[in-house]
Scaffold this motif. Structure first.
Motif, PDB file in Angstrom:
ATOM      1  N   PRO A 280      -5.378  -3.238 -28.291  1.00 23.70           N
ATOM      2  CA  PRO A 280      -4.392  -4.327 -28.291  1.00 23.70           C
ATOM      3  C   PRO A 280      -3.009  -3.977 -28.824  1.00 23.70           C
ATOM      4  N   PRO A 281      -2.844  -3.151 -29.894  1.00 25.99           N
ATOM      5  CA  PRO A 281      -1.477  -2.878 -30.350  1.00 25.99           C
ATOM      6  C   PRO A 281      -0.591  -2.237 -29.285  1.00 25.99           C
ATOM      7  N   LEU A 282      -1.162  -1.303 -28.509  1.00 19.08           N
ATOM      8  CA  LEU A 282      -0.369  -0.653 -27.468  1.00 19.08           C
ATOM      9  C   LEU A 282      -0.161  -1.592 -26.283  1.00 19.08           C
ATOM     10  N   GLU A 283      -1.158  -2.397 -25.986  1.00 23.40           N
ATOM     11  CA  GLU A 283      -1.001  -3.393 -24.931  1.00 23.40           C
ATOM     12  C   GLU A 283       0.074  -4.404 -25.308  1.00 23.40           C
ATOM     13  N   ALA A 284       0.128  -4.763 -26.601  1.00 26.74           N
ATOM     14  CA  ALA A 284       1.156  -5.693 -27.065  1.00 26.74           C
ATOM     15  C   ALA A 284       2.539  -5.058 -26.966  1.00 26.74           C
ATOM     16  N   MET A 285       2.638  -3.769 -27.265  1.00 28.98           N
ATOM     17  CA  MET A 285       3.922  -3.088 -27.136  1.00 28.98           C
ATOM     18  C   MET A 285       4.379  -3.068 -25.679  1.00 28.98           C
ATOM     19  N   GLN A 286       3.449  -2.853 -24.789  1.00 28.58           N
ATOM     20  CA  GLN A 286       3.808  -2.797 -23.368  1.00 28.58           C
ATOM     21  C   GLN A 286       4.426  -4.115 -22.898  1.00 28.58           C
ATOM     22  N   LYS A 287       3.969  -5.222 -23.445  1.00 32.35           N
ATOM     23  CA  LYS A 287       4.521  -6.519 -23.066  1.00 32.35           C
ATOM     24  C   LYS A 287       5.967  -6.685 -23.555  1.00 32.35           C
ATOM     25  N   LEU A 288       6.340  -5.947 -24.591  1.00 31.35           N
ATOM     26  CA  LEU A 288       7.691  -6.042 -25.136  1.00 31.35           C
ATOM     27  C   LEU A 288       8.683  -5.124 -24.419  1.00 31.35           C
ATOM     28  N   VAL A 289       8.159  -4.122 -23.730  1.00 33.09           N
ATOM     29  CA  VAL A 289       9.016  -3.113 -23.093  1.00 33.09           C
ATOM     30  C   VAL A 289      10.064  -3.700 -22.156  1.00 33.09           C
ATOM     31  N   PRO A 290       9.744  -4.686 -21.301  1.00 30.77           N
ATOM     32  CA  PRO A 290      10.770  -5.192 -20.374  1.00 30.77           C
ATOM     33  C   PRO A 290      12.049  -5.678 -21.049  1.00 30.77           C
ATOM     34  N   GLU A 291      11.942  -6.256 -22.233  1.00 29.74           N
ATOM     35  CA  GLU A 291      13.135  -6.709 -22.946  1.00 29.74           C
ATOM     36  C   GLU A 291      14.019  -5.524 -23.331  1.00 29.74           C
ATOM     37  N   PHE A 292      13.404  -4.457 -23.829  1.00 33.80           N
ATOM     38  CA  PHE A 292      14.166  -3.256 -24.181  1.00 33.80           C
ATOM     39  C   PHE A 292      14.810  -2.657 -22.929  1.00 33.80           C
ATOM     40  N   GLU A 293      14.069  -2.600 -21.850  1.00 34.75           N
ATOM     41  CA  GLU A 293      14.602  -2.042 -20.612  1.00 34.75           C
ATOM     42  C   GLU A 293      15.777  -2.874 -20.102  1.00 34.75           C
ATOM     43  N   ARG A 294      15.656  -4.195 -20.212  1.00 29.42           N
ATOM     44  CA  ARG A 294      16.734  -5.077 -19.751  1.00 29.42           C
ATOM     45  C   ARG A 294      18.011  -4.841 -20.547  1.00 29.42           C
ATOM     46  N   ARG A 295      17.869  -4.663 -21.849  1.00 30.31           N
ATOM     47  CA  ARG A 295      19.037  -4.535 -22.707  1.00 30.31           C
ATOM     48  C   ARG A 295      19.674  -3.138 -22.662  1.00 30.31           C
ATOM     49  N   THR A 296      18.901  -2.128 -22.323  1.00 25.01           N
ATOM     50  CA  THR A 296      19.391  -0.752 -22.452  1.00 25.01           C
ATOM     51  C   THR A 296      19.524   0.010 -21.146  1.00 25.01           C
ATOM     52  N   GLY A 297      18.800  -0.395 -20.117  1.00 25.85           N
ATOM     53  CA  GLY A 297      18.773   0.397 -18.894  1.00 25.85           C
ATOM     54  C   GLY A 297      17.907   1.631 -19.016  1.00 25.85           C
ATOM     55  N   ILE A 298      17.163   1.758 -20.115  1.00 28.81           N
ATOM     56  CA  ILE A 298      16.225   2.869 -20.324  1.00 28.81           C
ATOM     57  C   ILE A 298      14.827   2.408 -19.910  1.00 28.81           C
ATOM     58  N   THR A 299      14.162   3.184 -19.075  1.00 26.19           N
ATOM     59  CA  THR A 299      12.808   2.860 -18.633  1.00 26.19           C
ATOM     60  C   THR A 299      11.790   3.484 -19.582  1.00 26.19           C
ATOM     61  N   VAL A 300      10.771   2.712 -19.921  1.00 27.20           N
ATOM     62  CA  VAL A 300       9.721   3.186 -20.831  1.00 27.20           C
ATOM     63  C   VAL A 300       8.391   3.195 -20.093  1.00 27.20           C
ATOM     64  N   GLU A 301       7.759   4.362 -20.007  1.00 29.79           N
ATOM     65  CA  GLU A 301       6.441   4.498 -19.381  1.00 29.79           C
ATOM     66  C   GLU A 301       5.408   4.801 -20.456  1.00 29.79           C
ATOM     67  N   ILE A 302       4.299   4.063 -20.415  1.00 29.87           N
ATOM     68  CA  ILE A 302       3.269   4.175 -21.444  1.00 29.87           C
ATOM     69  C   ILE A 302       1.955   4.616 -20.811  1.00 29.87           C
ATOM     70  N   GLU A 303       1.349   5.657 -21.361  1.00 26.79           N
ATOM     71  CA  GLU A 303       0.021   6.097 -20.955  1.00 26.79           C
ATOM     72  C   GLU A 303      -0.975   5.676 -22.031  1.00 26.79           C
ATOM     73  N   MET A 304      -2.077   5.074 -21.611  1.00 23.06           N
ATOM     74  CA  MET A 304      -3.089   4.596 -22.547  1.00 23.06           C
ATOM     75  C   MET A 304      -4.422   5.280 -22.276  1.00 23.06           C
TER      76      MET A 304
END
Length: 465
Positions: free
Chosen positions: A57-81
């Motif tokens: 769950p902690p990493l799954e919860a982080m993944q849900k937050l990623v779109p906000e960071f991507e929207r604000r920065t233009g940096i794409t975040v890819e997560i492997e679980m």
């Protein structure tokens, strides 16, 4: 976008004079110009950063937050679980190859000494001293549990990361069973005292015995007895609470006398094995996912488990049949008193990373109060006391157990040889659980091998019998 308890910022901040002096050399004075994430990230717009961690769950919860960071920065975040061991193994392959597949990694802190010694990870002072990258509102010397941060993310006085999760283990129990009047009457008639959450290991054993009813599909407990890191982690709770330890040291990065075969350790190990009688028959094939599933299905009365897995049992109604029926408390006591183990997965930046600055910006953003709060509410395990103080977190049924465990958490070795130490103990504990050796013989072998592995700094305090 987040609105939870903004007025709670700054509560429970923990910092002493020694810590303040340490940070005086690391952080420069805040810059006059207002800092913004968007401006800091502008040079890295269009960059893709990749990370890897444990599928929980902690990493799954982080993944849900990623779109906000991507929207604000233009940096794409890819997560492997991946499962725990696979996530560790994949990182080691990448670090050793120096390919730089991962721009930041999320790894258990027991690996930190090995990473640092091999030159695989970057100290963070270069990023934290860069006024273009450093958010002046991020003050980890004030905003984190200092003891947990230092054990999870520091090595030999240097900062290498920030806690992704600050973990402890504590007791899960079925509060509905323990509060049932018929069960209470029957238990008191047999054992002579009131049925309640266990405060010591004798009480824990009595409760496990009472609720072991294979014909009803119910067991008193479930051990994580598989030959896997989970066995070592679970056993440590018993070792520490009985007053034992692996090494006689005060910090994870220290080397010292080997005491893993002490009388306290032998007693803890023998007690641990005695609980197999009240566990499902297949308990030697279980690790944490298996026992968590048993509790989710309502087939176990009590067990010892991680705080970052609690959400999946206590809150997630799509996965658990016992939501609203669970209780949580610190690990039962013995000679060691109230104790829990310091564990954590930590954010680290590999030396081979191709996008270190962008990775740092994401890590720093994730450590902010708002992101930490959202992650914690969705299954994370924060290292920020002010997040624990929030009204939303206080409502979670397991928050008090987490906070109590954080207060008495005990460090474990983070030496470069720590992974080998774990392997030795997993092997020897497995041999004892499989009736191939006595507890004393298994721990004597472990002590001899750990002493030989660490060398002159780690003599055996208890000669083999």
């Amino acid at each position: 976008m987040f609105t939870h308890d903004r007025m709670r910022r700054g509560l429970l901040l923990v910092v002493g004079a020694a810590v303040a002096n340490t940070f005086a050399a690391v952080w420069q004075a805040p810059q006059a110009k207002a800092w913004s994430l968007e401006e800091a990230a502008a040079p890295y717009e269009g960059t893709t950063i990749r990370t890897i961690g444990e599928a929980l769950p902690p990493l799954e919860a982080m993944q849900k937050l990623v779109p906000e960071f991507e929207r604000r920065t233009g940096i794409t975040v890819e997560i492997e679980m991946y499962e725990h061991s696979e996530a560790v193994n994949k990182v080691m392959l990448d670090l050793n190859s120096k390919r730089g597949r991962y721009d930041f990694i999320i790894q258990p802190h027991r690996e930190l000494g090995r990473f640092v010694t091999n030159g695989h990870v970057e100290p963070l002072d270069v990023f934290m001293n860069d006024q273009k990258l450093r958010d002046p509102e991020f003050k980890p010397q004030e905003q984190l549990y200092q003891g947990l941060w230092k054990e999870i993310s520091w090595y030999e006085g240097k900062i290498y990361g920030f806690p992704f999760t600050a973990l402890t283990m504590y007791m899960w129990y079925r509060s509905d069973l323990l509060s049932d009047e018929k069960e209470k009457q029957g238990f008191k008639a047999k054992y002579g005292y009131d049925l309640a959450p266990a405060k010591d290991w004798q009480q824990y054993r009595d409760i496990a015995e009472w609720f072991t009813r294979p014909d009803q599909g119910l067991y008193g407990t479930a051990l994580q007895g598989k030959r896997h890191e989970a066995l070592w982690y679970e056993w440590l709770n018993f070792l520490y609470s009985f007053g034992g330890d692996m090494l006689e040291t005060k910090a994870g990065s220290e080397c010292g006398p080997v005491i893993v075969n002490s009388p306290q350790a032998v007693s803890a190990t023998e007690y641990y094995k005695s609980l197999m009688e009240f566990s499902p028959p297949d308990t030697l094939n279980y690790f944490w996912d298996d026992v968590m599933a048993l509790m989710q299905q309502g087939k176990v009365a009590e067990l010892i488990m991680w705080n970052d897995a609690t959400y999946a049992v206590a809150v997630d109604e799509s996965a658990s049949t016992v939501v609203g029926k669970m209780g949580f408390d610190i690990v039962p006591q013995d000679a060691g008193g109230k104790v829990a183990q310091v564990e954590g997965w930590t954010y680290l930046i590999p030396t081979a990373s191709k996008n270190k600055e962008a990775a740092y910006l994401f890590i720093q953003w994730m450590m902010d109060y708002e992101q930490q709060l959202e992650q914690h509410l969705n299954g994370g395990a924060t290292a920020r006391p002010d997040v624990y103080a929030s009204a939303d977190v206080q409502k979670l049924p397991y928050s008090k157990a987490s906070m109590d465990s954080n207060e008495v958490a005990k460090p474990k070795p983070t030496l470069p040889q720590s992974p080998q130490m774990t392997d030795i103990l997993v092997r020897e504990l497995s041999s004892y659980l499989a009736d191939e050796k006595s507890a004393q013989a298994a721990l004597d072998t472990a002590a001899q091998e750990i002493s030989a592995l660490l060398g002159a700094c780690a003599p055996m305090k208890f000669p083999p019998k």
